[in-house]
Design a protein around this motif. Structure first.
Motif, PDB file in Angstrom:
ATOM      1  N   GLN A  69      -2.306   6.253   6.760  1.00 46.57           N
ATOM      2  CA  GLN A  69      -3.017   7.499   6.479  1.00 46.57           C
ATOM      3  C   GLN A  69      -2.409   8.655   7.270  1.00 46.57           C
TER       4      GLN A  69
ATOM      5  N   ALA B  63     -11.242   4.236   7.080  1.00 45.16           N
ATOM      6  CA  ALA B  63     -10.515   3.467   6.061  1.00 45.16           C
ATOM      7  C   ALA B  63     -11.338   2.222   5.747  1.00 45.16           C
TER       8      ALA B  63
ATOM      9  N   LEU C 181      -3.750   0.445   7.984  1.00 47.64           N
ATOM     10  CA  LEU C 181      -4.043   1.518   7.035  1.00 47.64           C
ATOM     11  C   LEU C 181      -4.174   2.867   7.728  1.00 47.64           C
TER      12      LEU C 181
ATOM     13  N   THR D 218     -10.065   4.858   1.490  1.00 49.37           N
ATOM     14  CA  THR D 218      -8.850   5.051   2.286  1.00 49.37           C
ATOM     15  C   THR D 218      -8.073   6.270   1.807  1.00 49.37           C
TER      16      THR D 218
ATOM     17  N   VAL E  38       0.844  -1.190   0.000  1.00 53.97           N
ATOM     18  CA  VAL E  38       0.000   0.000   0.000  1.00 53.97           C
ATOM     19  C   VAL E  38       0.883   1.245   0.000  1.00 53.97           C
TER      20      VAL E  38
ATOM     21  N   PHE F 122      -3.194   0.045  -3.838  1.00 52.21           N
ATOM     22  CA  PHE F 122      -3.290  -1.224  -3.123  1.00 52.21           C
ATOM     23  C   PHE F 122      -2.826  -2.271  -4.133  1.00 52.21           C
TER      24      PHE F 122
END
Length: 242
Positions: free
Chosen positions: A235, A163, A231, A134, A17, A35
């Motif tokens: 972020q 997300a 995730l 996301t 990612v 992704f």
């Protein structure tokens, strides 16, 4: 017996990612999210004023649009604009993205302003809606930072992160973050949208080839919770880069 995933990943392993910010010089927020081979360009644009149904109510709005570029998949698809209408799938996904973002925004803090988030799929290999959500939060975060820096609002309207990730039962094994090869042959498929605190925003779960058990669902939920926790950290790191 442990089954091997087509990608060779472990059952609880995300694809690679990445979240690259500042990819659009004009938008108040932007993120190119990947992704694995799925890539989505997300922009967040600030607009003064709100839709008619909100005028005079002293609150803002967050909305989303979603689309796939013609060669995002193995064969070229026609632009929906050329066909004169959006598909049901497109409408469903962009409404999901909008709902997911609004779940973590205090709309009253925005005042009568709208943030429009555009998610354009450059390349699709499964999980385009979850990648869009996301990456959309990162672009939204940057747009709200702009509002704060310009002193257009007095408080942060973002209440939490949000997300999303896909999970599924593939060859009778619950697995995290399905790519297209797994998604197209999974016995069950689910998309989980969770906040940074782990609260549920939305779950979409479907038995594709058979029904799935409660134990399988709980395994999928556990995988999703772990994946989204990872995730959320990505972020945060991405949103801090301007």
């Amino acid at each position: 017996m442990t089954q091997t995933r087509p990608s060779g990943r472990a059952a609880d392993e995300l694809r690679k990612v990445t979240m690259e910010t500042g990819v659009n010089r004009y938008a108040e927020g932007s993120c190119l999210v990947s992704f694995g081979h799925t890539r989505v360009l997300v922009t967040a644009s600030l607009e003064e004023g709100v839709p008619g149904f909100l005028r005079g109510k002293g609150q803002g709005w967050v909305t989303a649009e979603y689309g796939m570029l013609p060669r995002a998949t193995h064969t070229r698809g026609r632009r929906e604009a050329a066909q004169g209408k959006q598909s049901g799938r497109t409408q469903e996904i962009q409404r999901l993205i909008g709902r997911s973002l609004r779940a973590v925004v205090d709309l009253k803090v925005l005042g009568e302003r709208q943030i429009s988030v555009d998610c354009d799929v450059i390349q699709a290999d499964g999980g385009t809606r979850t990648a869009s959500i996301t990456g959309a939060w990162v672009a939204l975060r940057q747009c709200c930072d702009y509002l704060l820096e310009e002193k257009l609002i007095k408080a942060d309207p973002i209440l939490d992160q949000v997300a999303a990730i896909s999970c599924g039962v593939h060859q009778d094994v619950p697995v995290l973050d399905l790519d297209y090869e797994e998604d197209s042959s999974a016995e069950a498929d689910a998309n989980f949208v969770l906040t940074g605190a782990g609260d549920i925003v939305e779950i979409q779960a479907t038995g594709e080839k058979r029904g799935f058990t409660r134990a399988e669902f709980e395994a999928l939920f556990g995988l999703a919770s772990g994946g989204i926790a990872d995730l959320v950290q990505m972020q945060k790191a991405a949103a801090a880069r301007r």
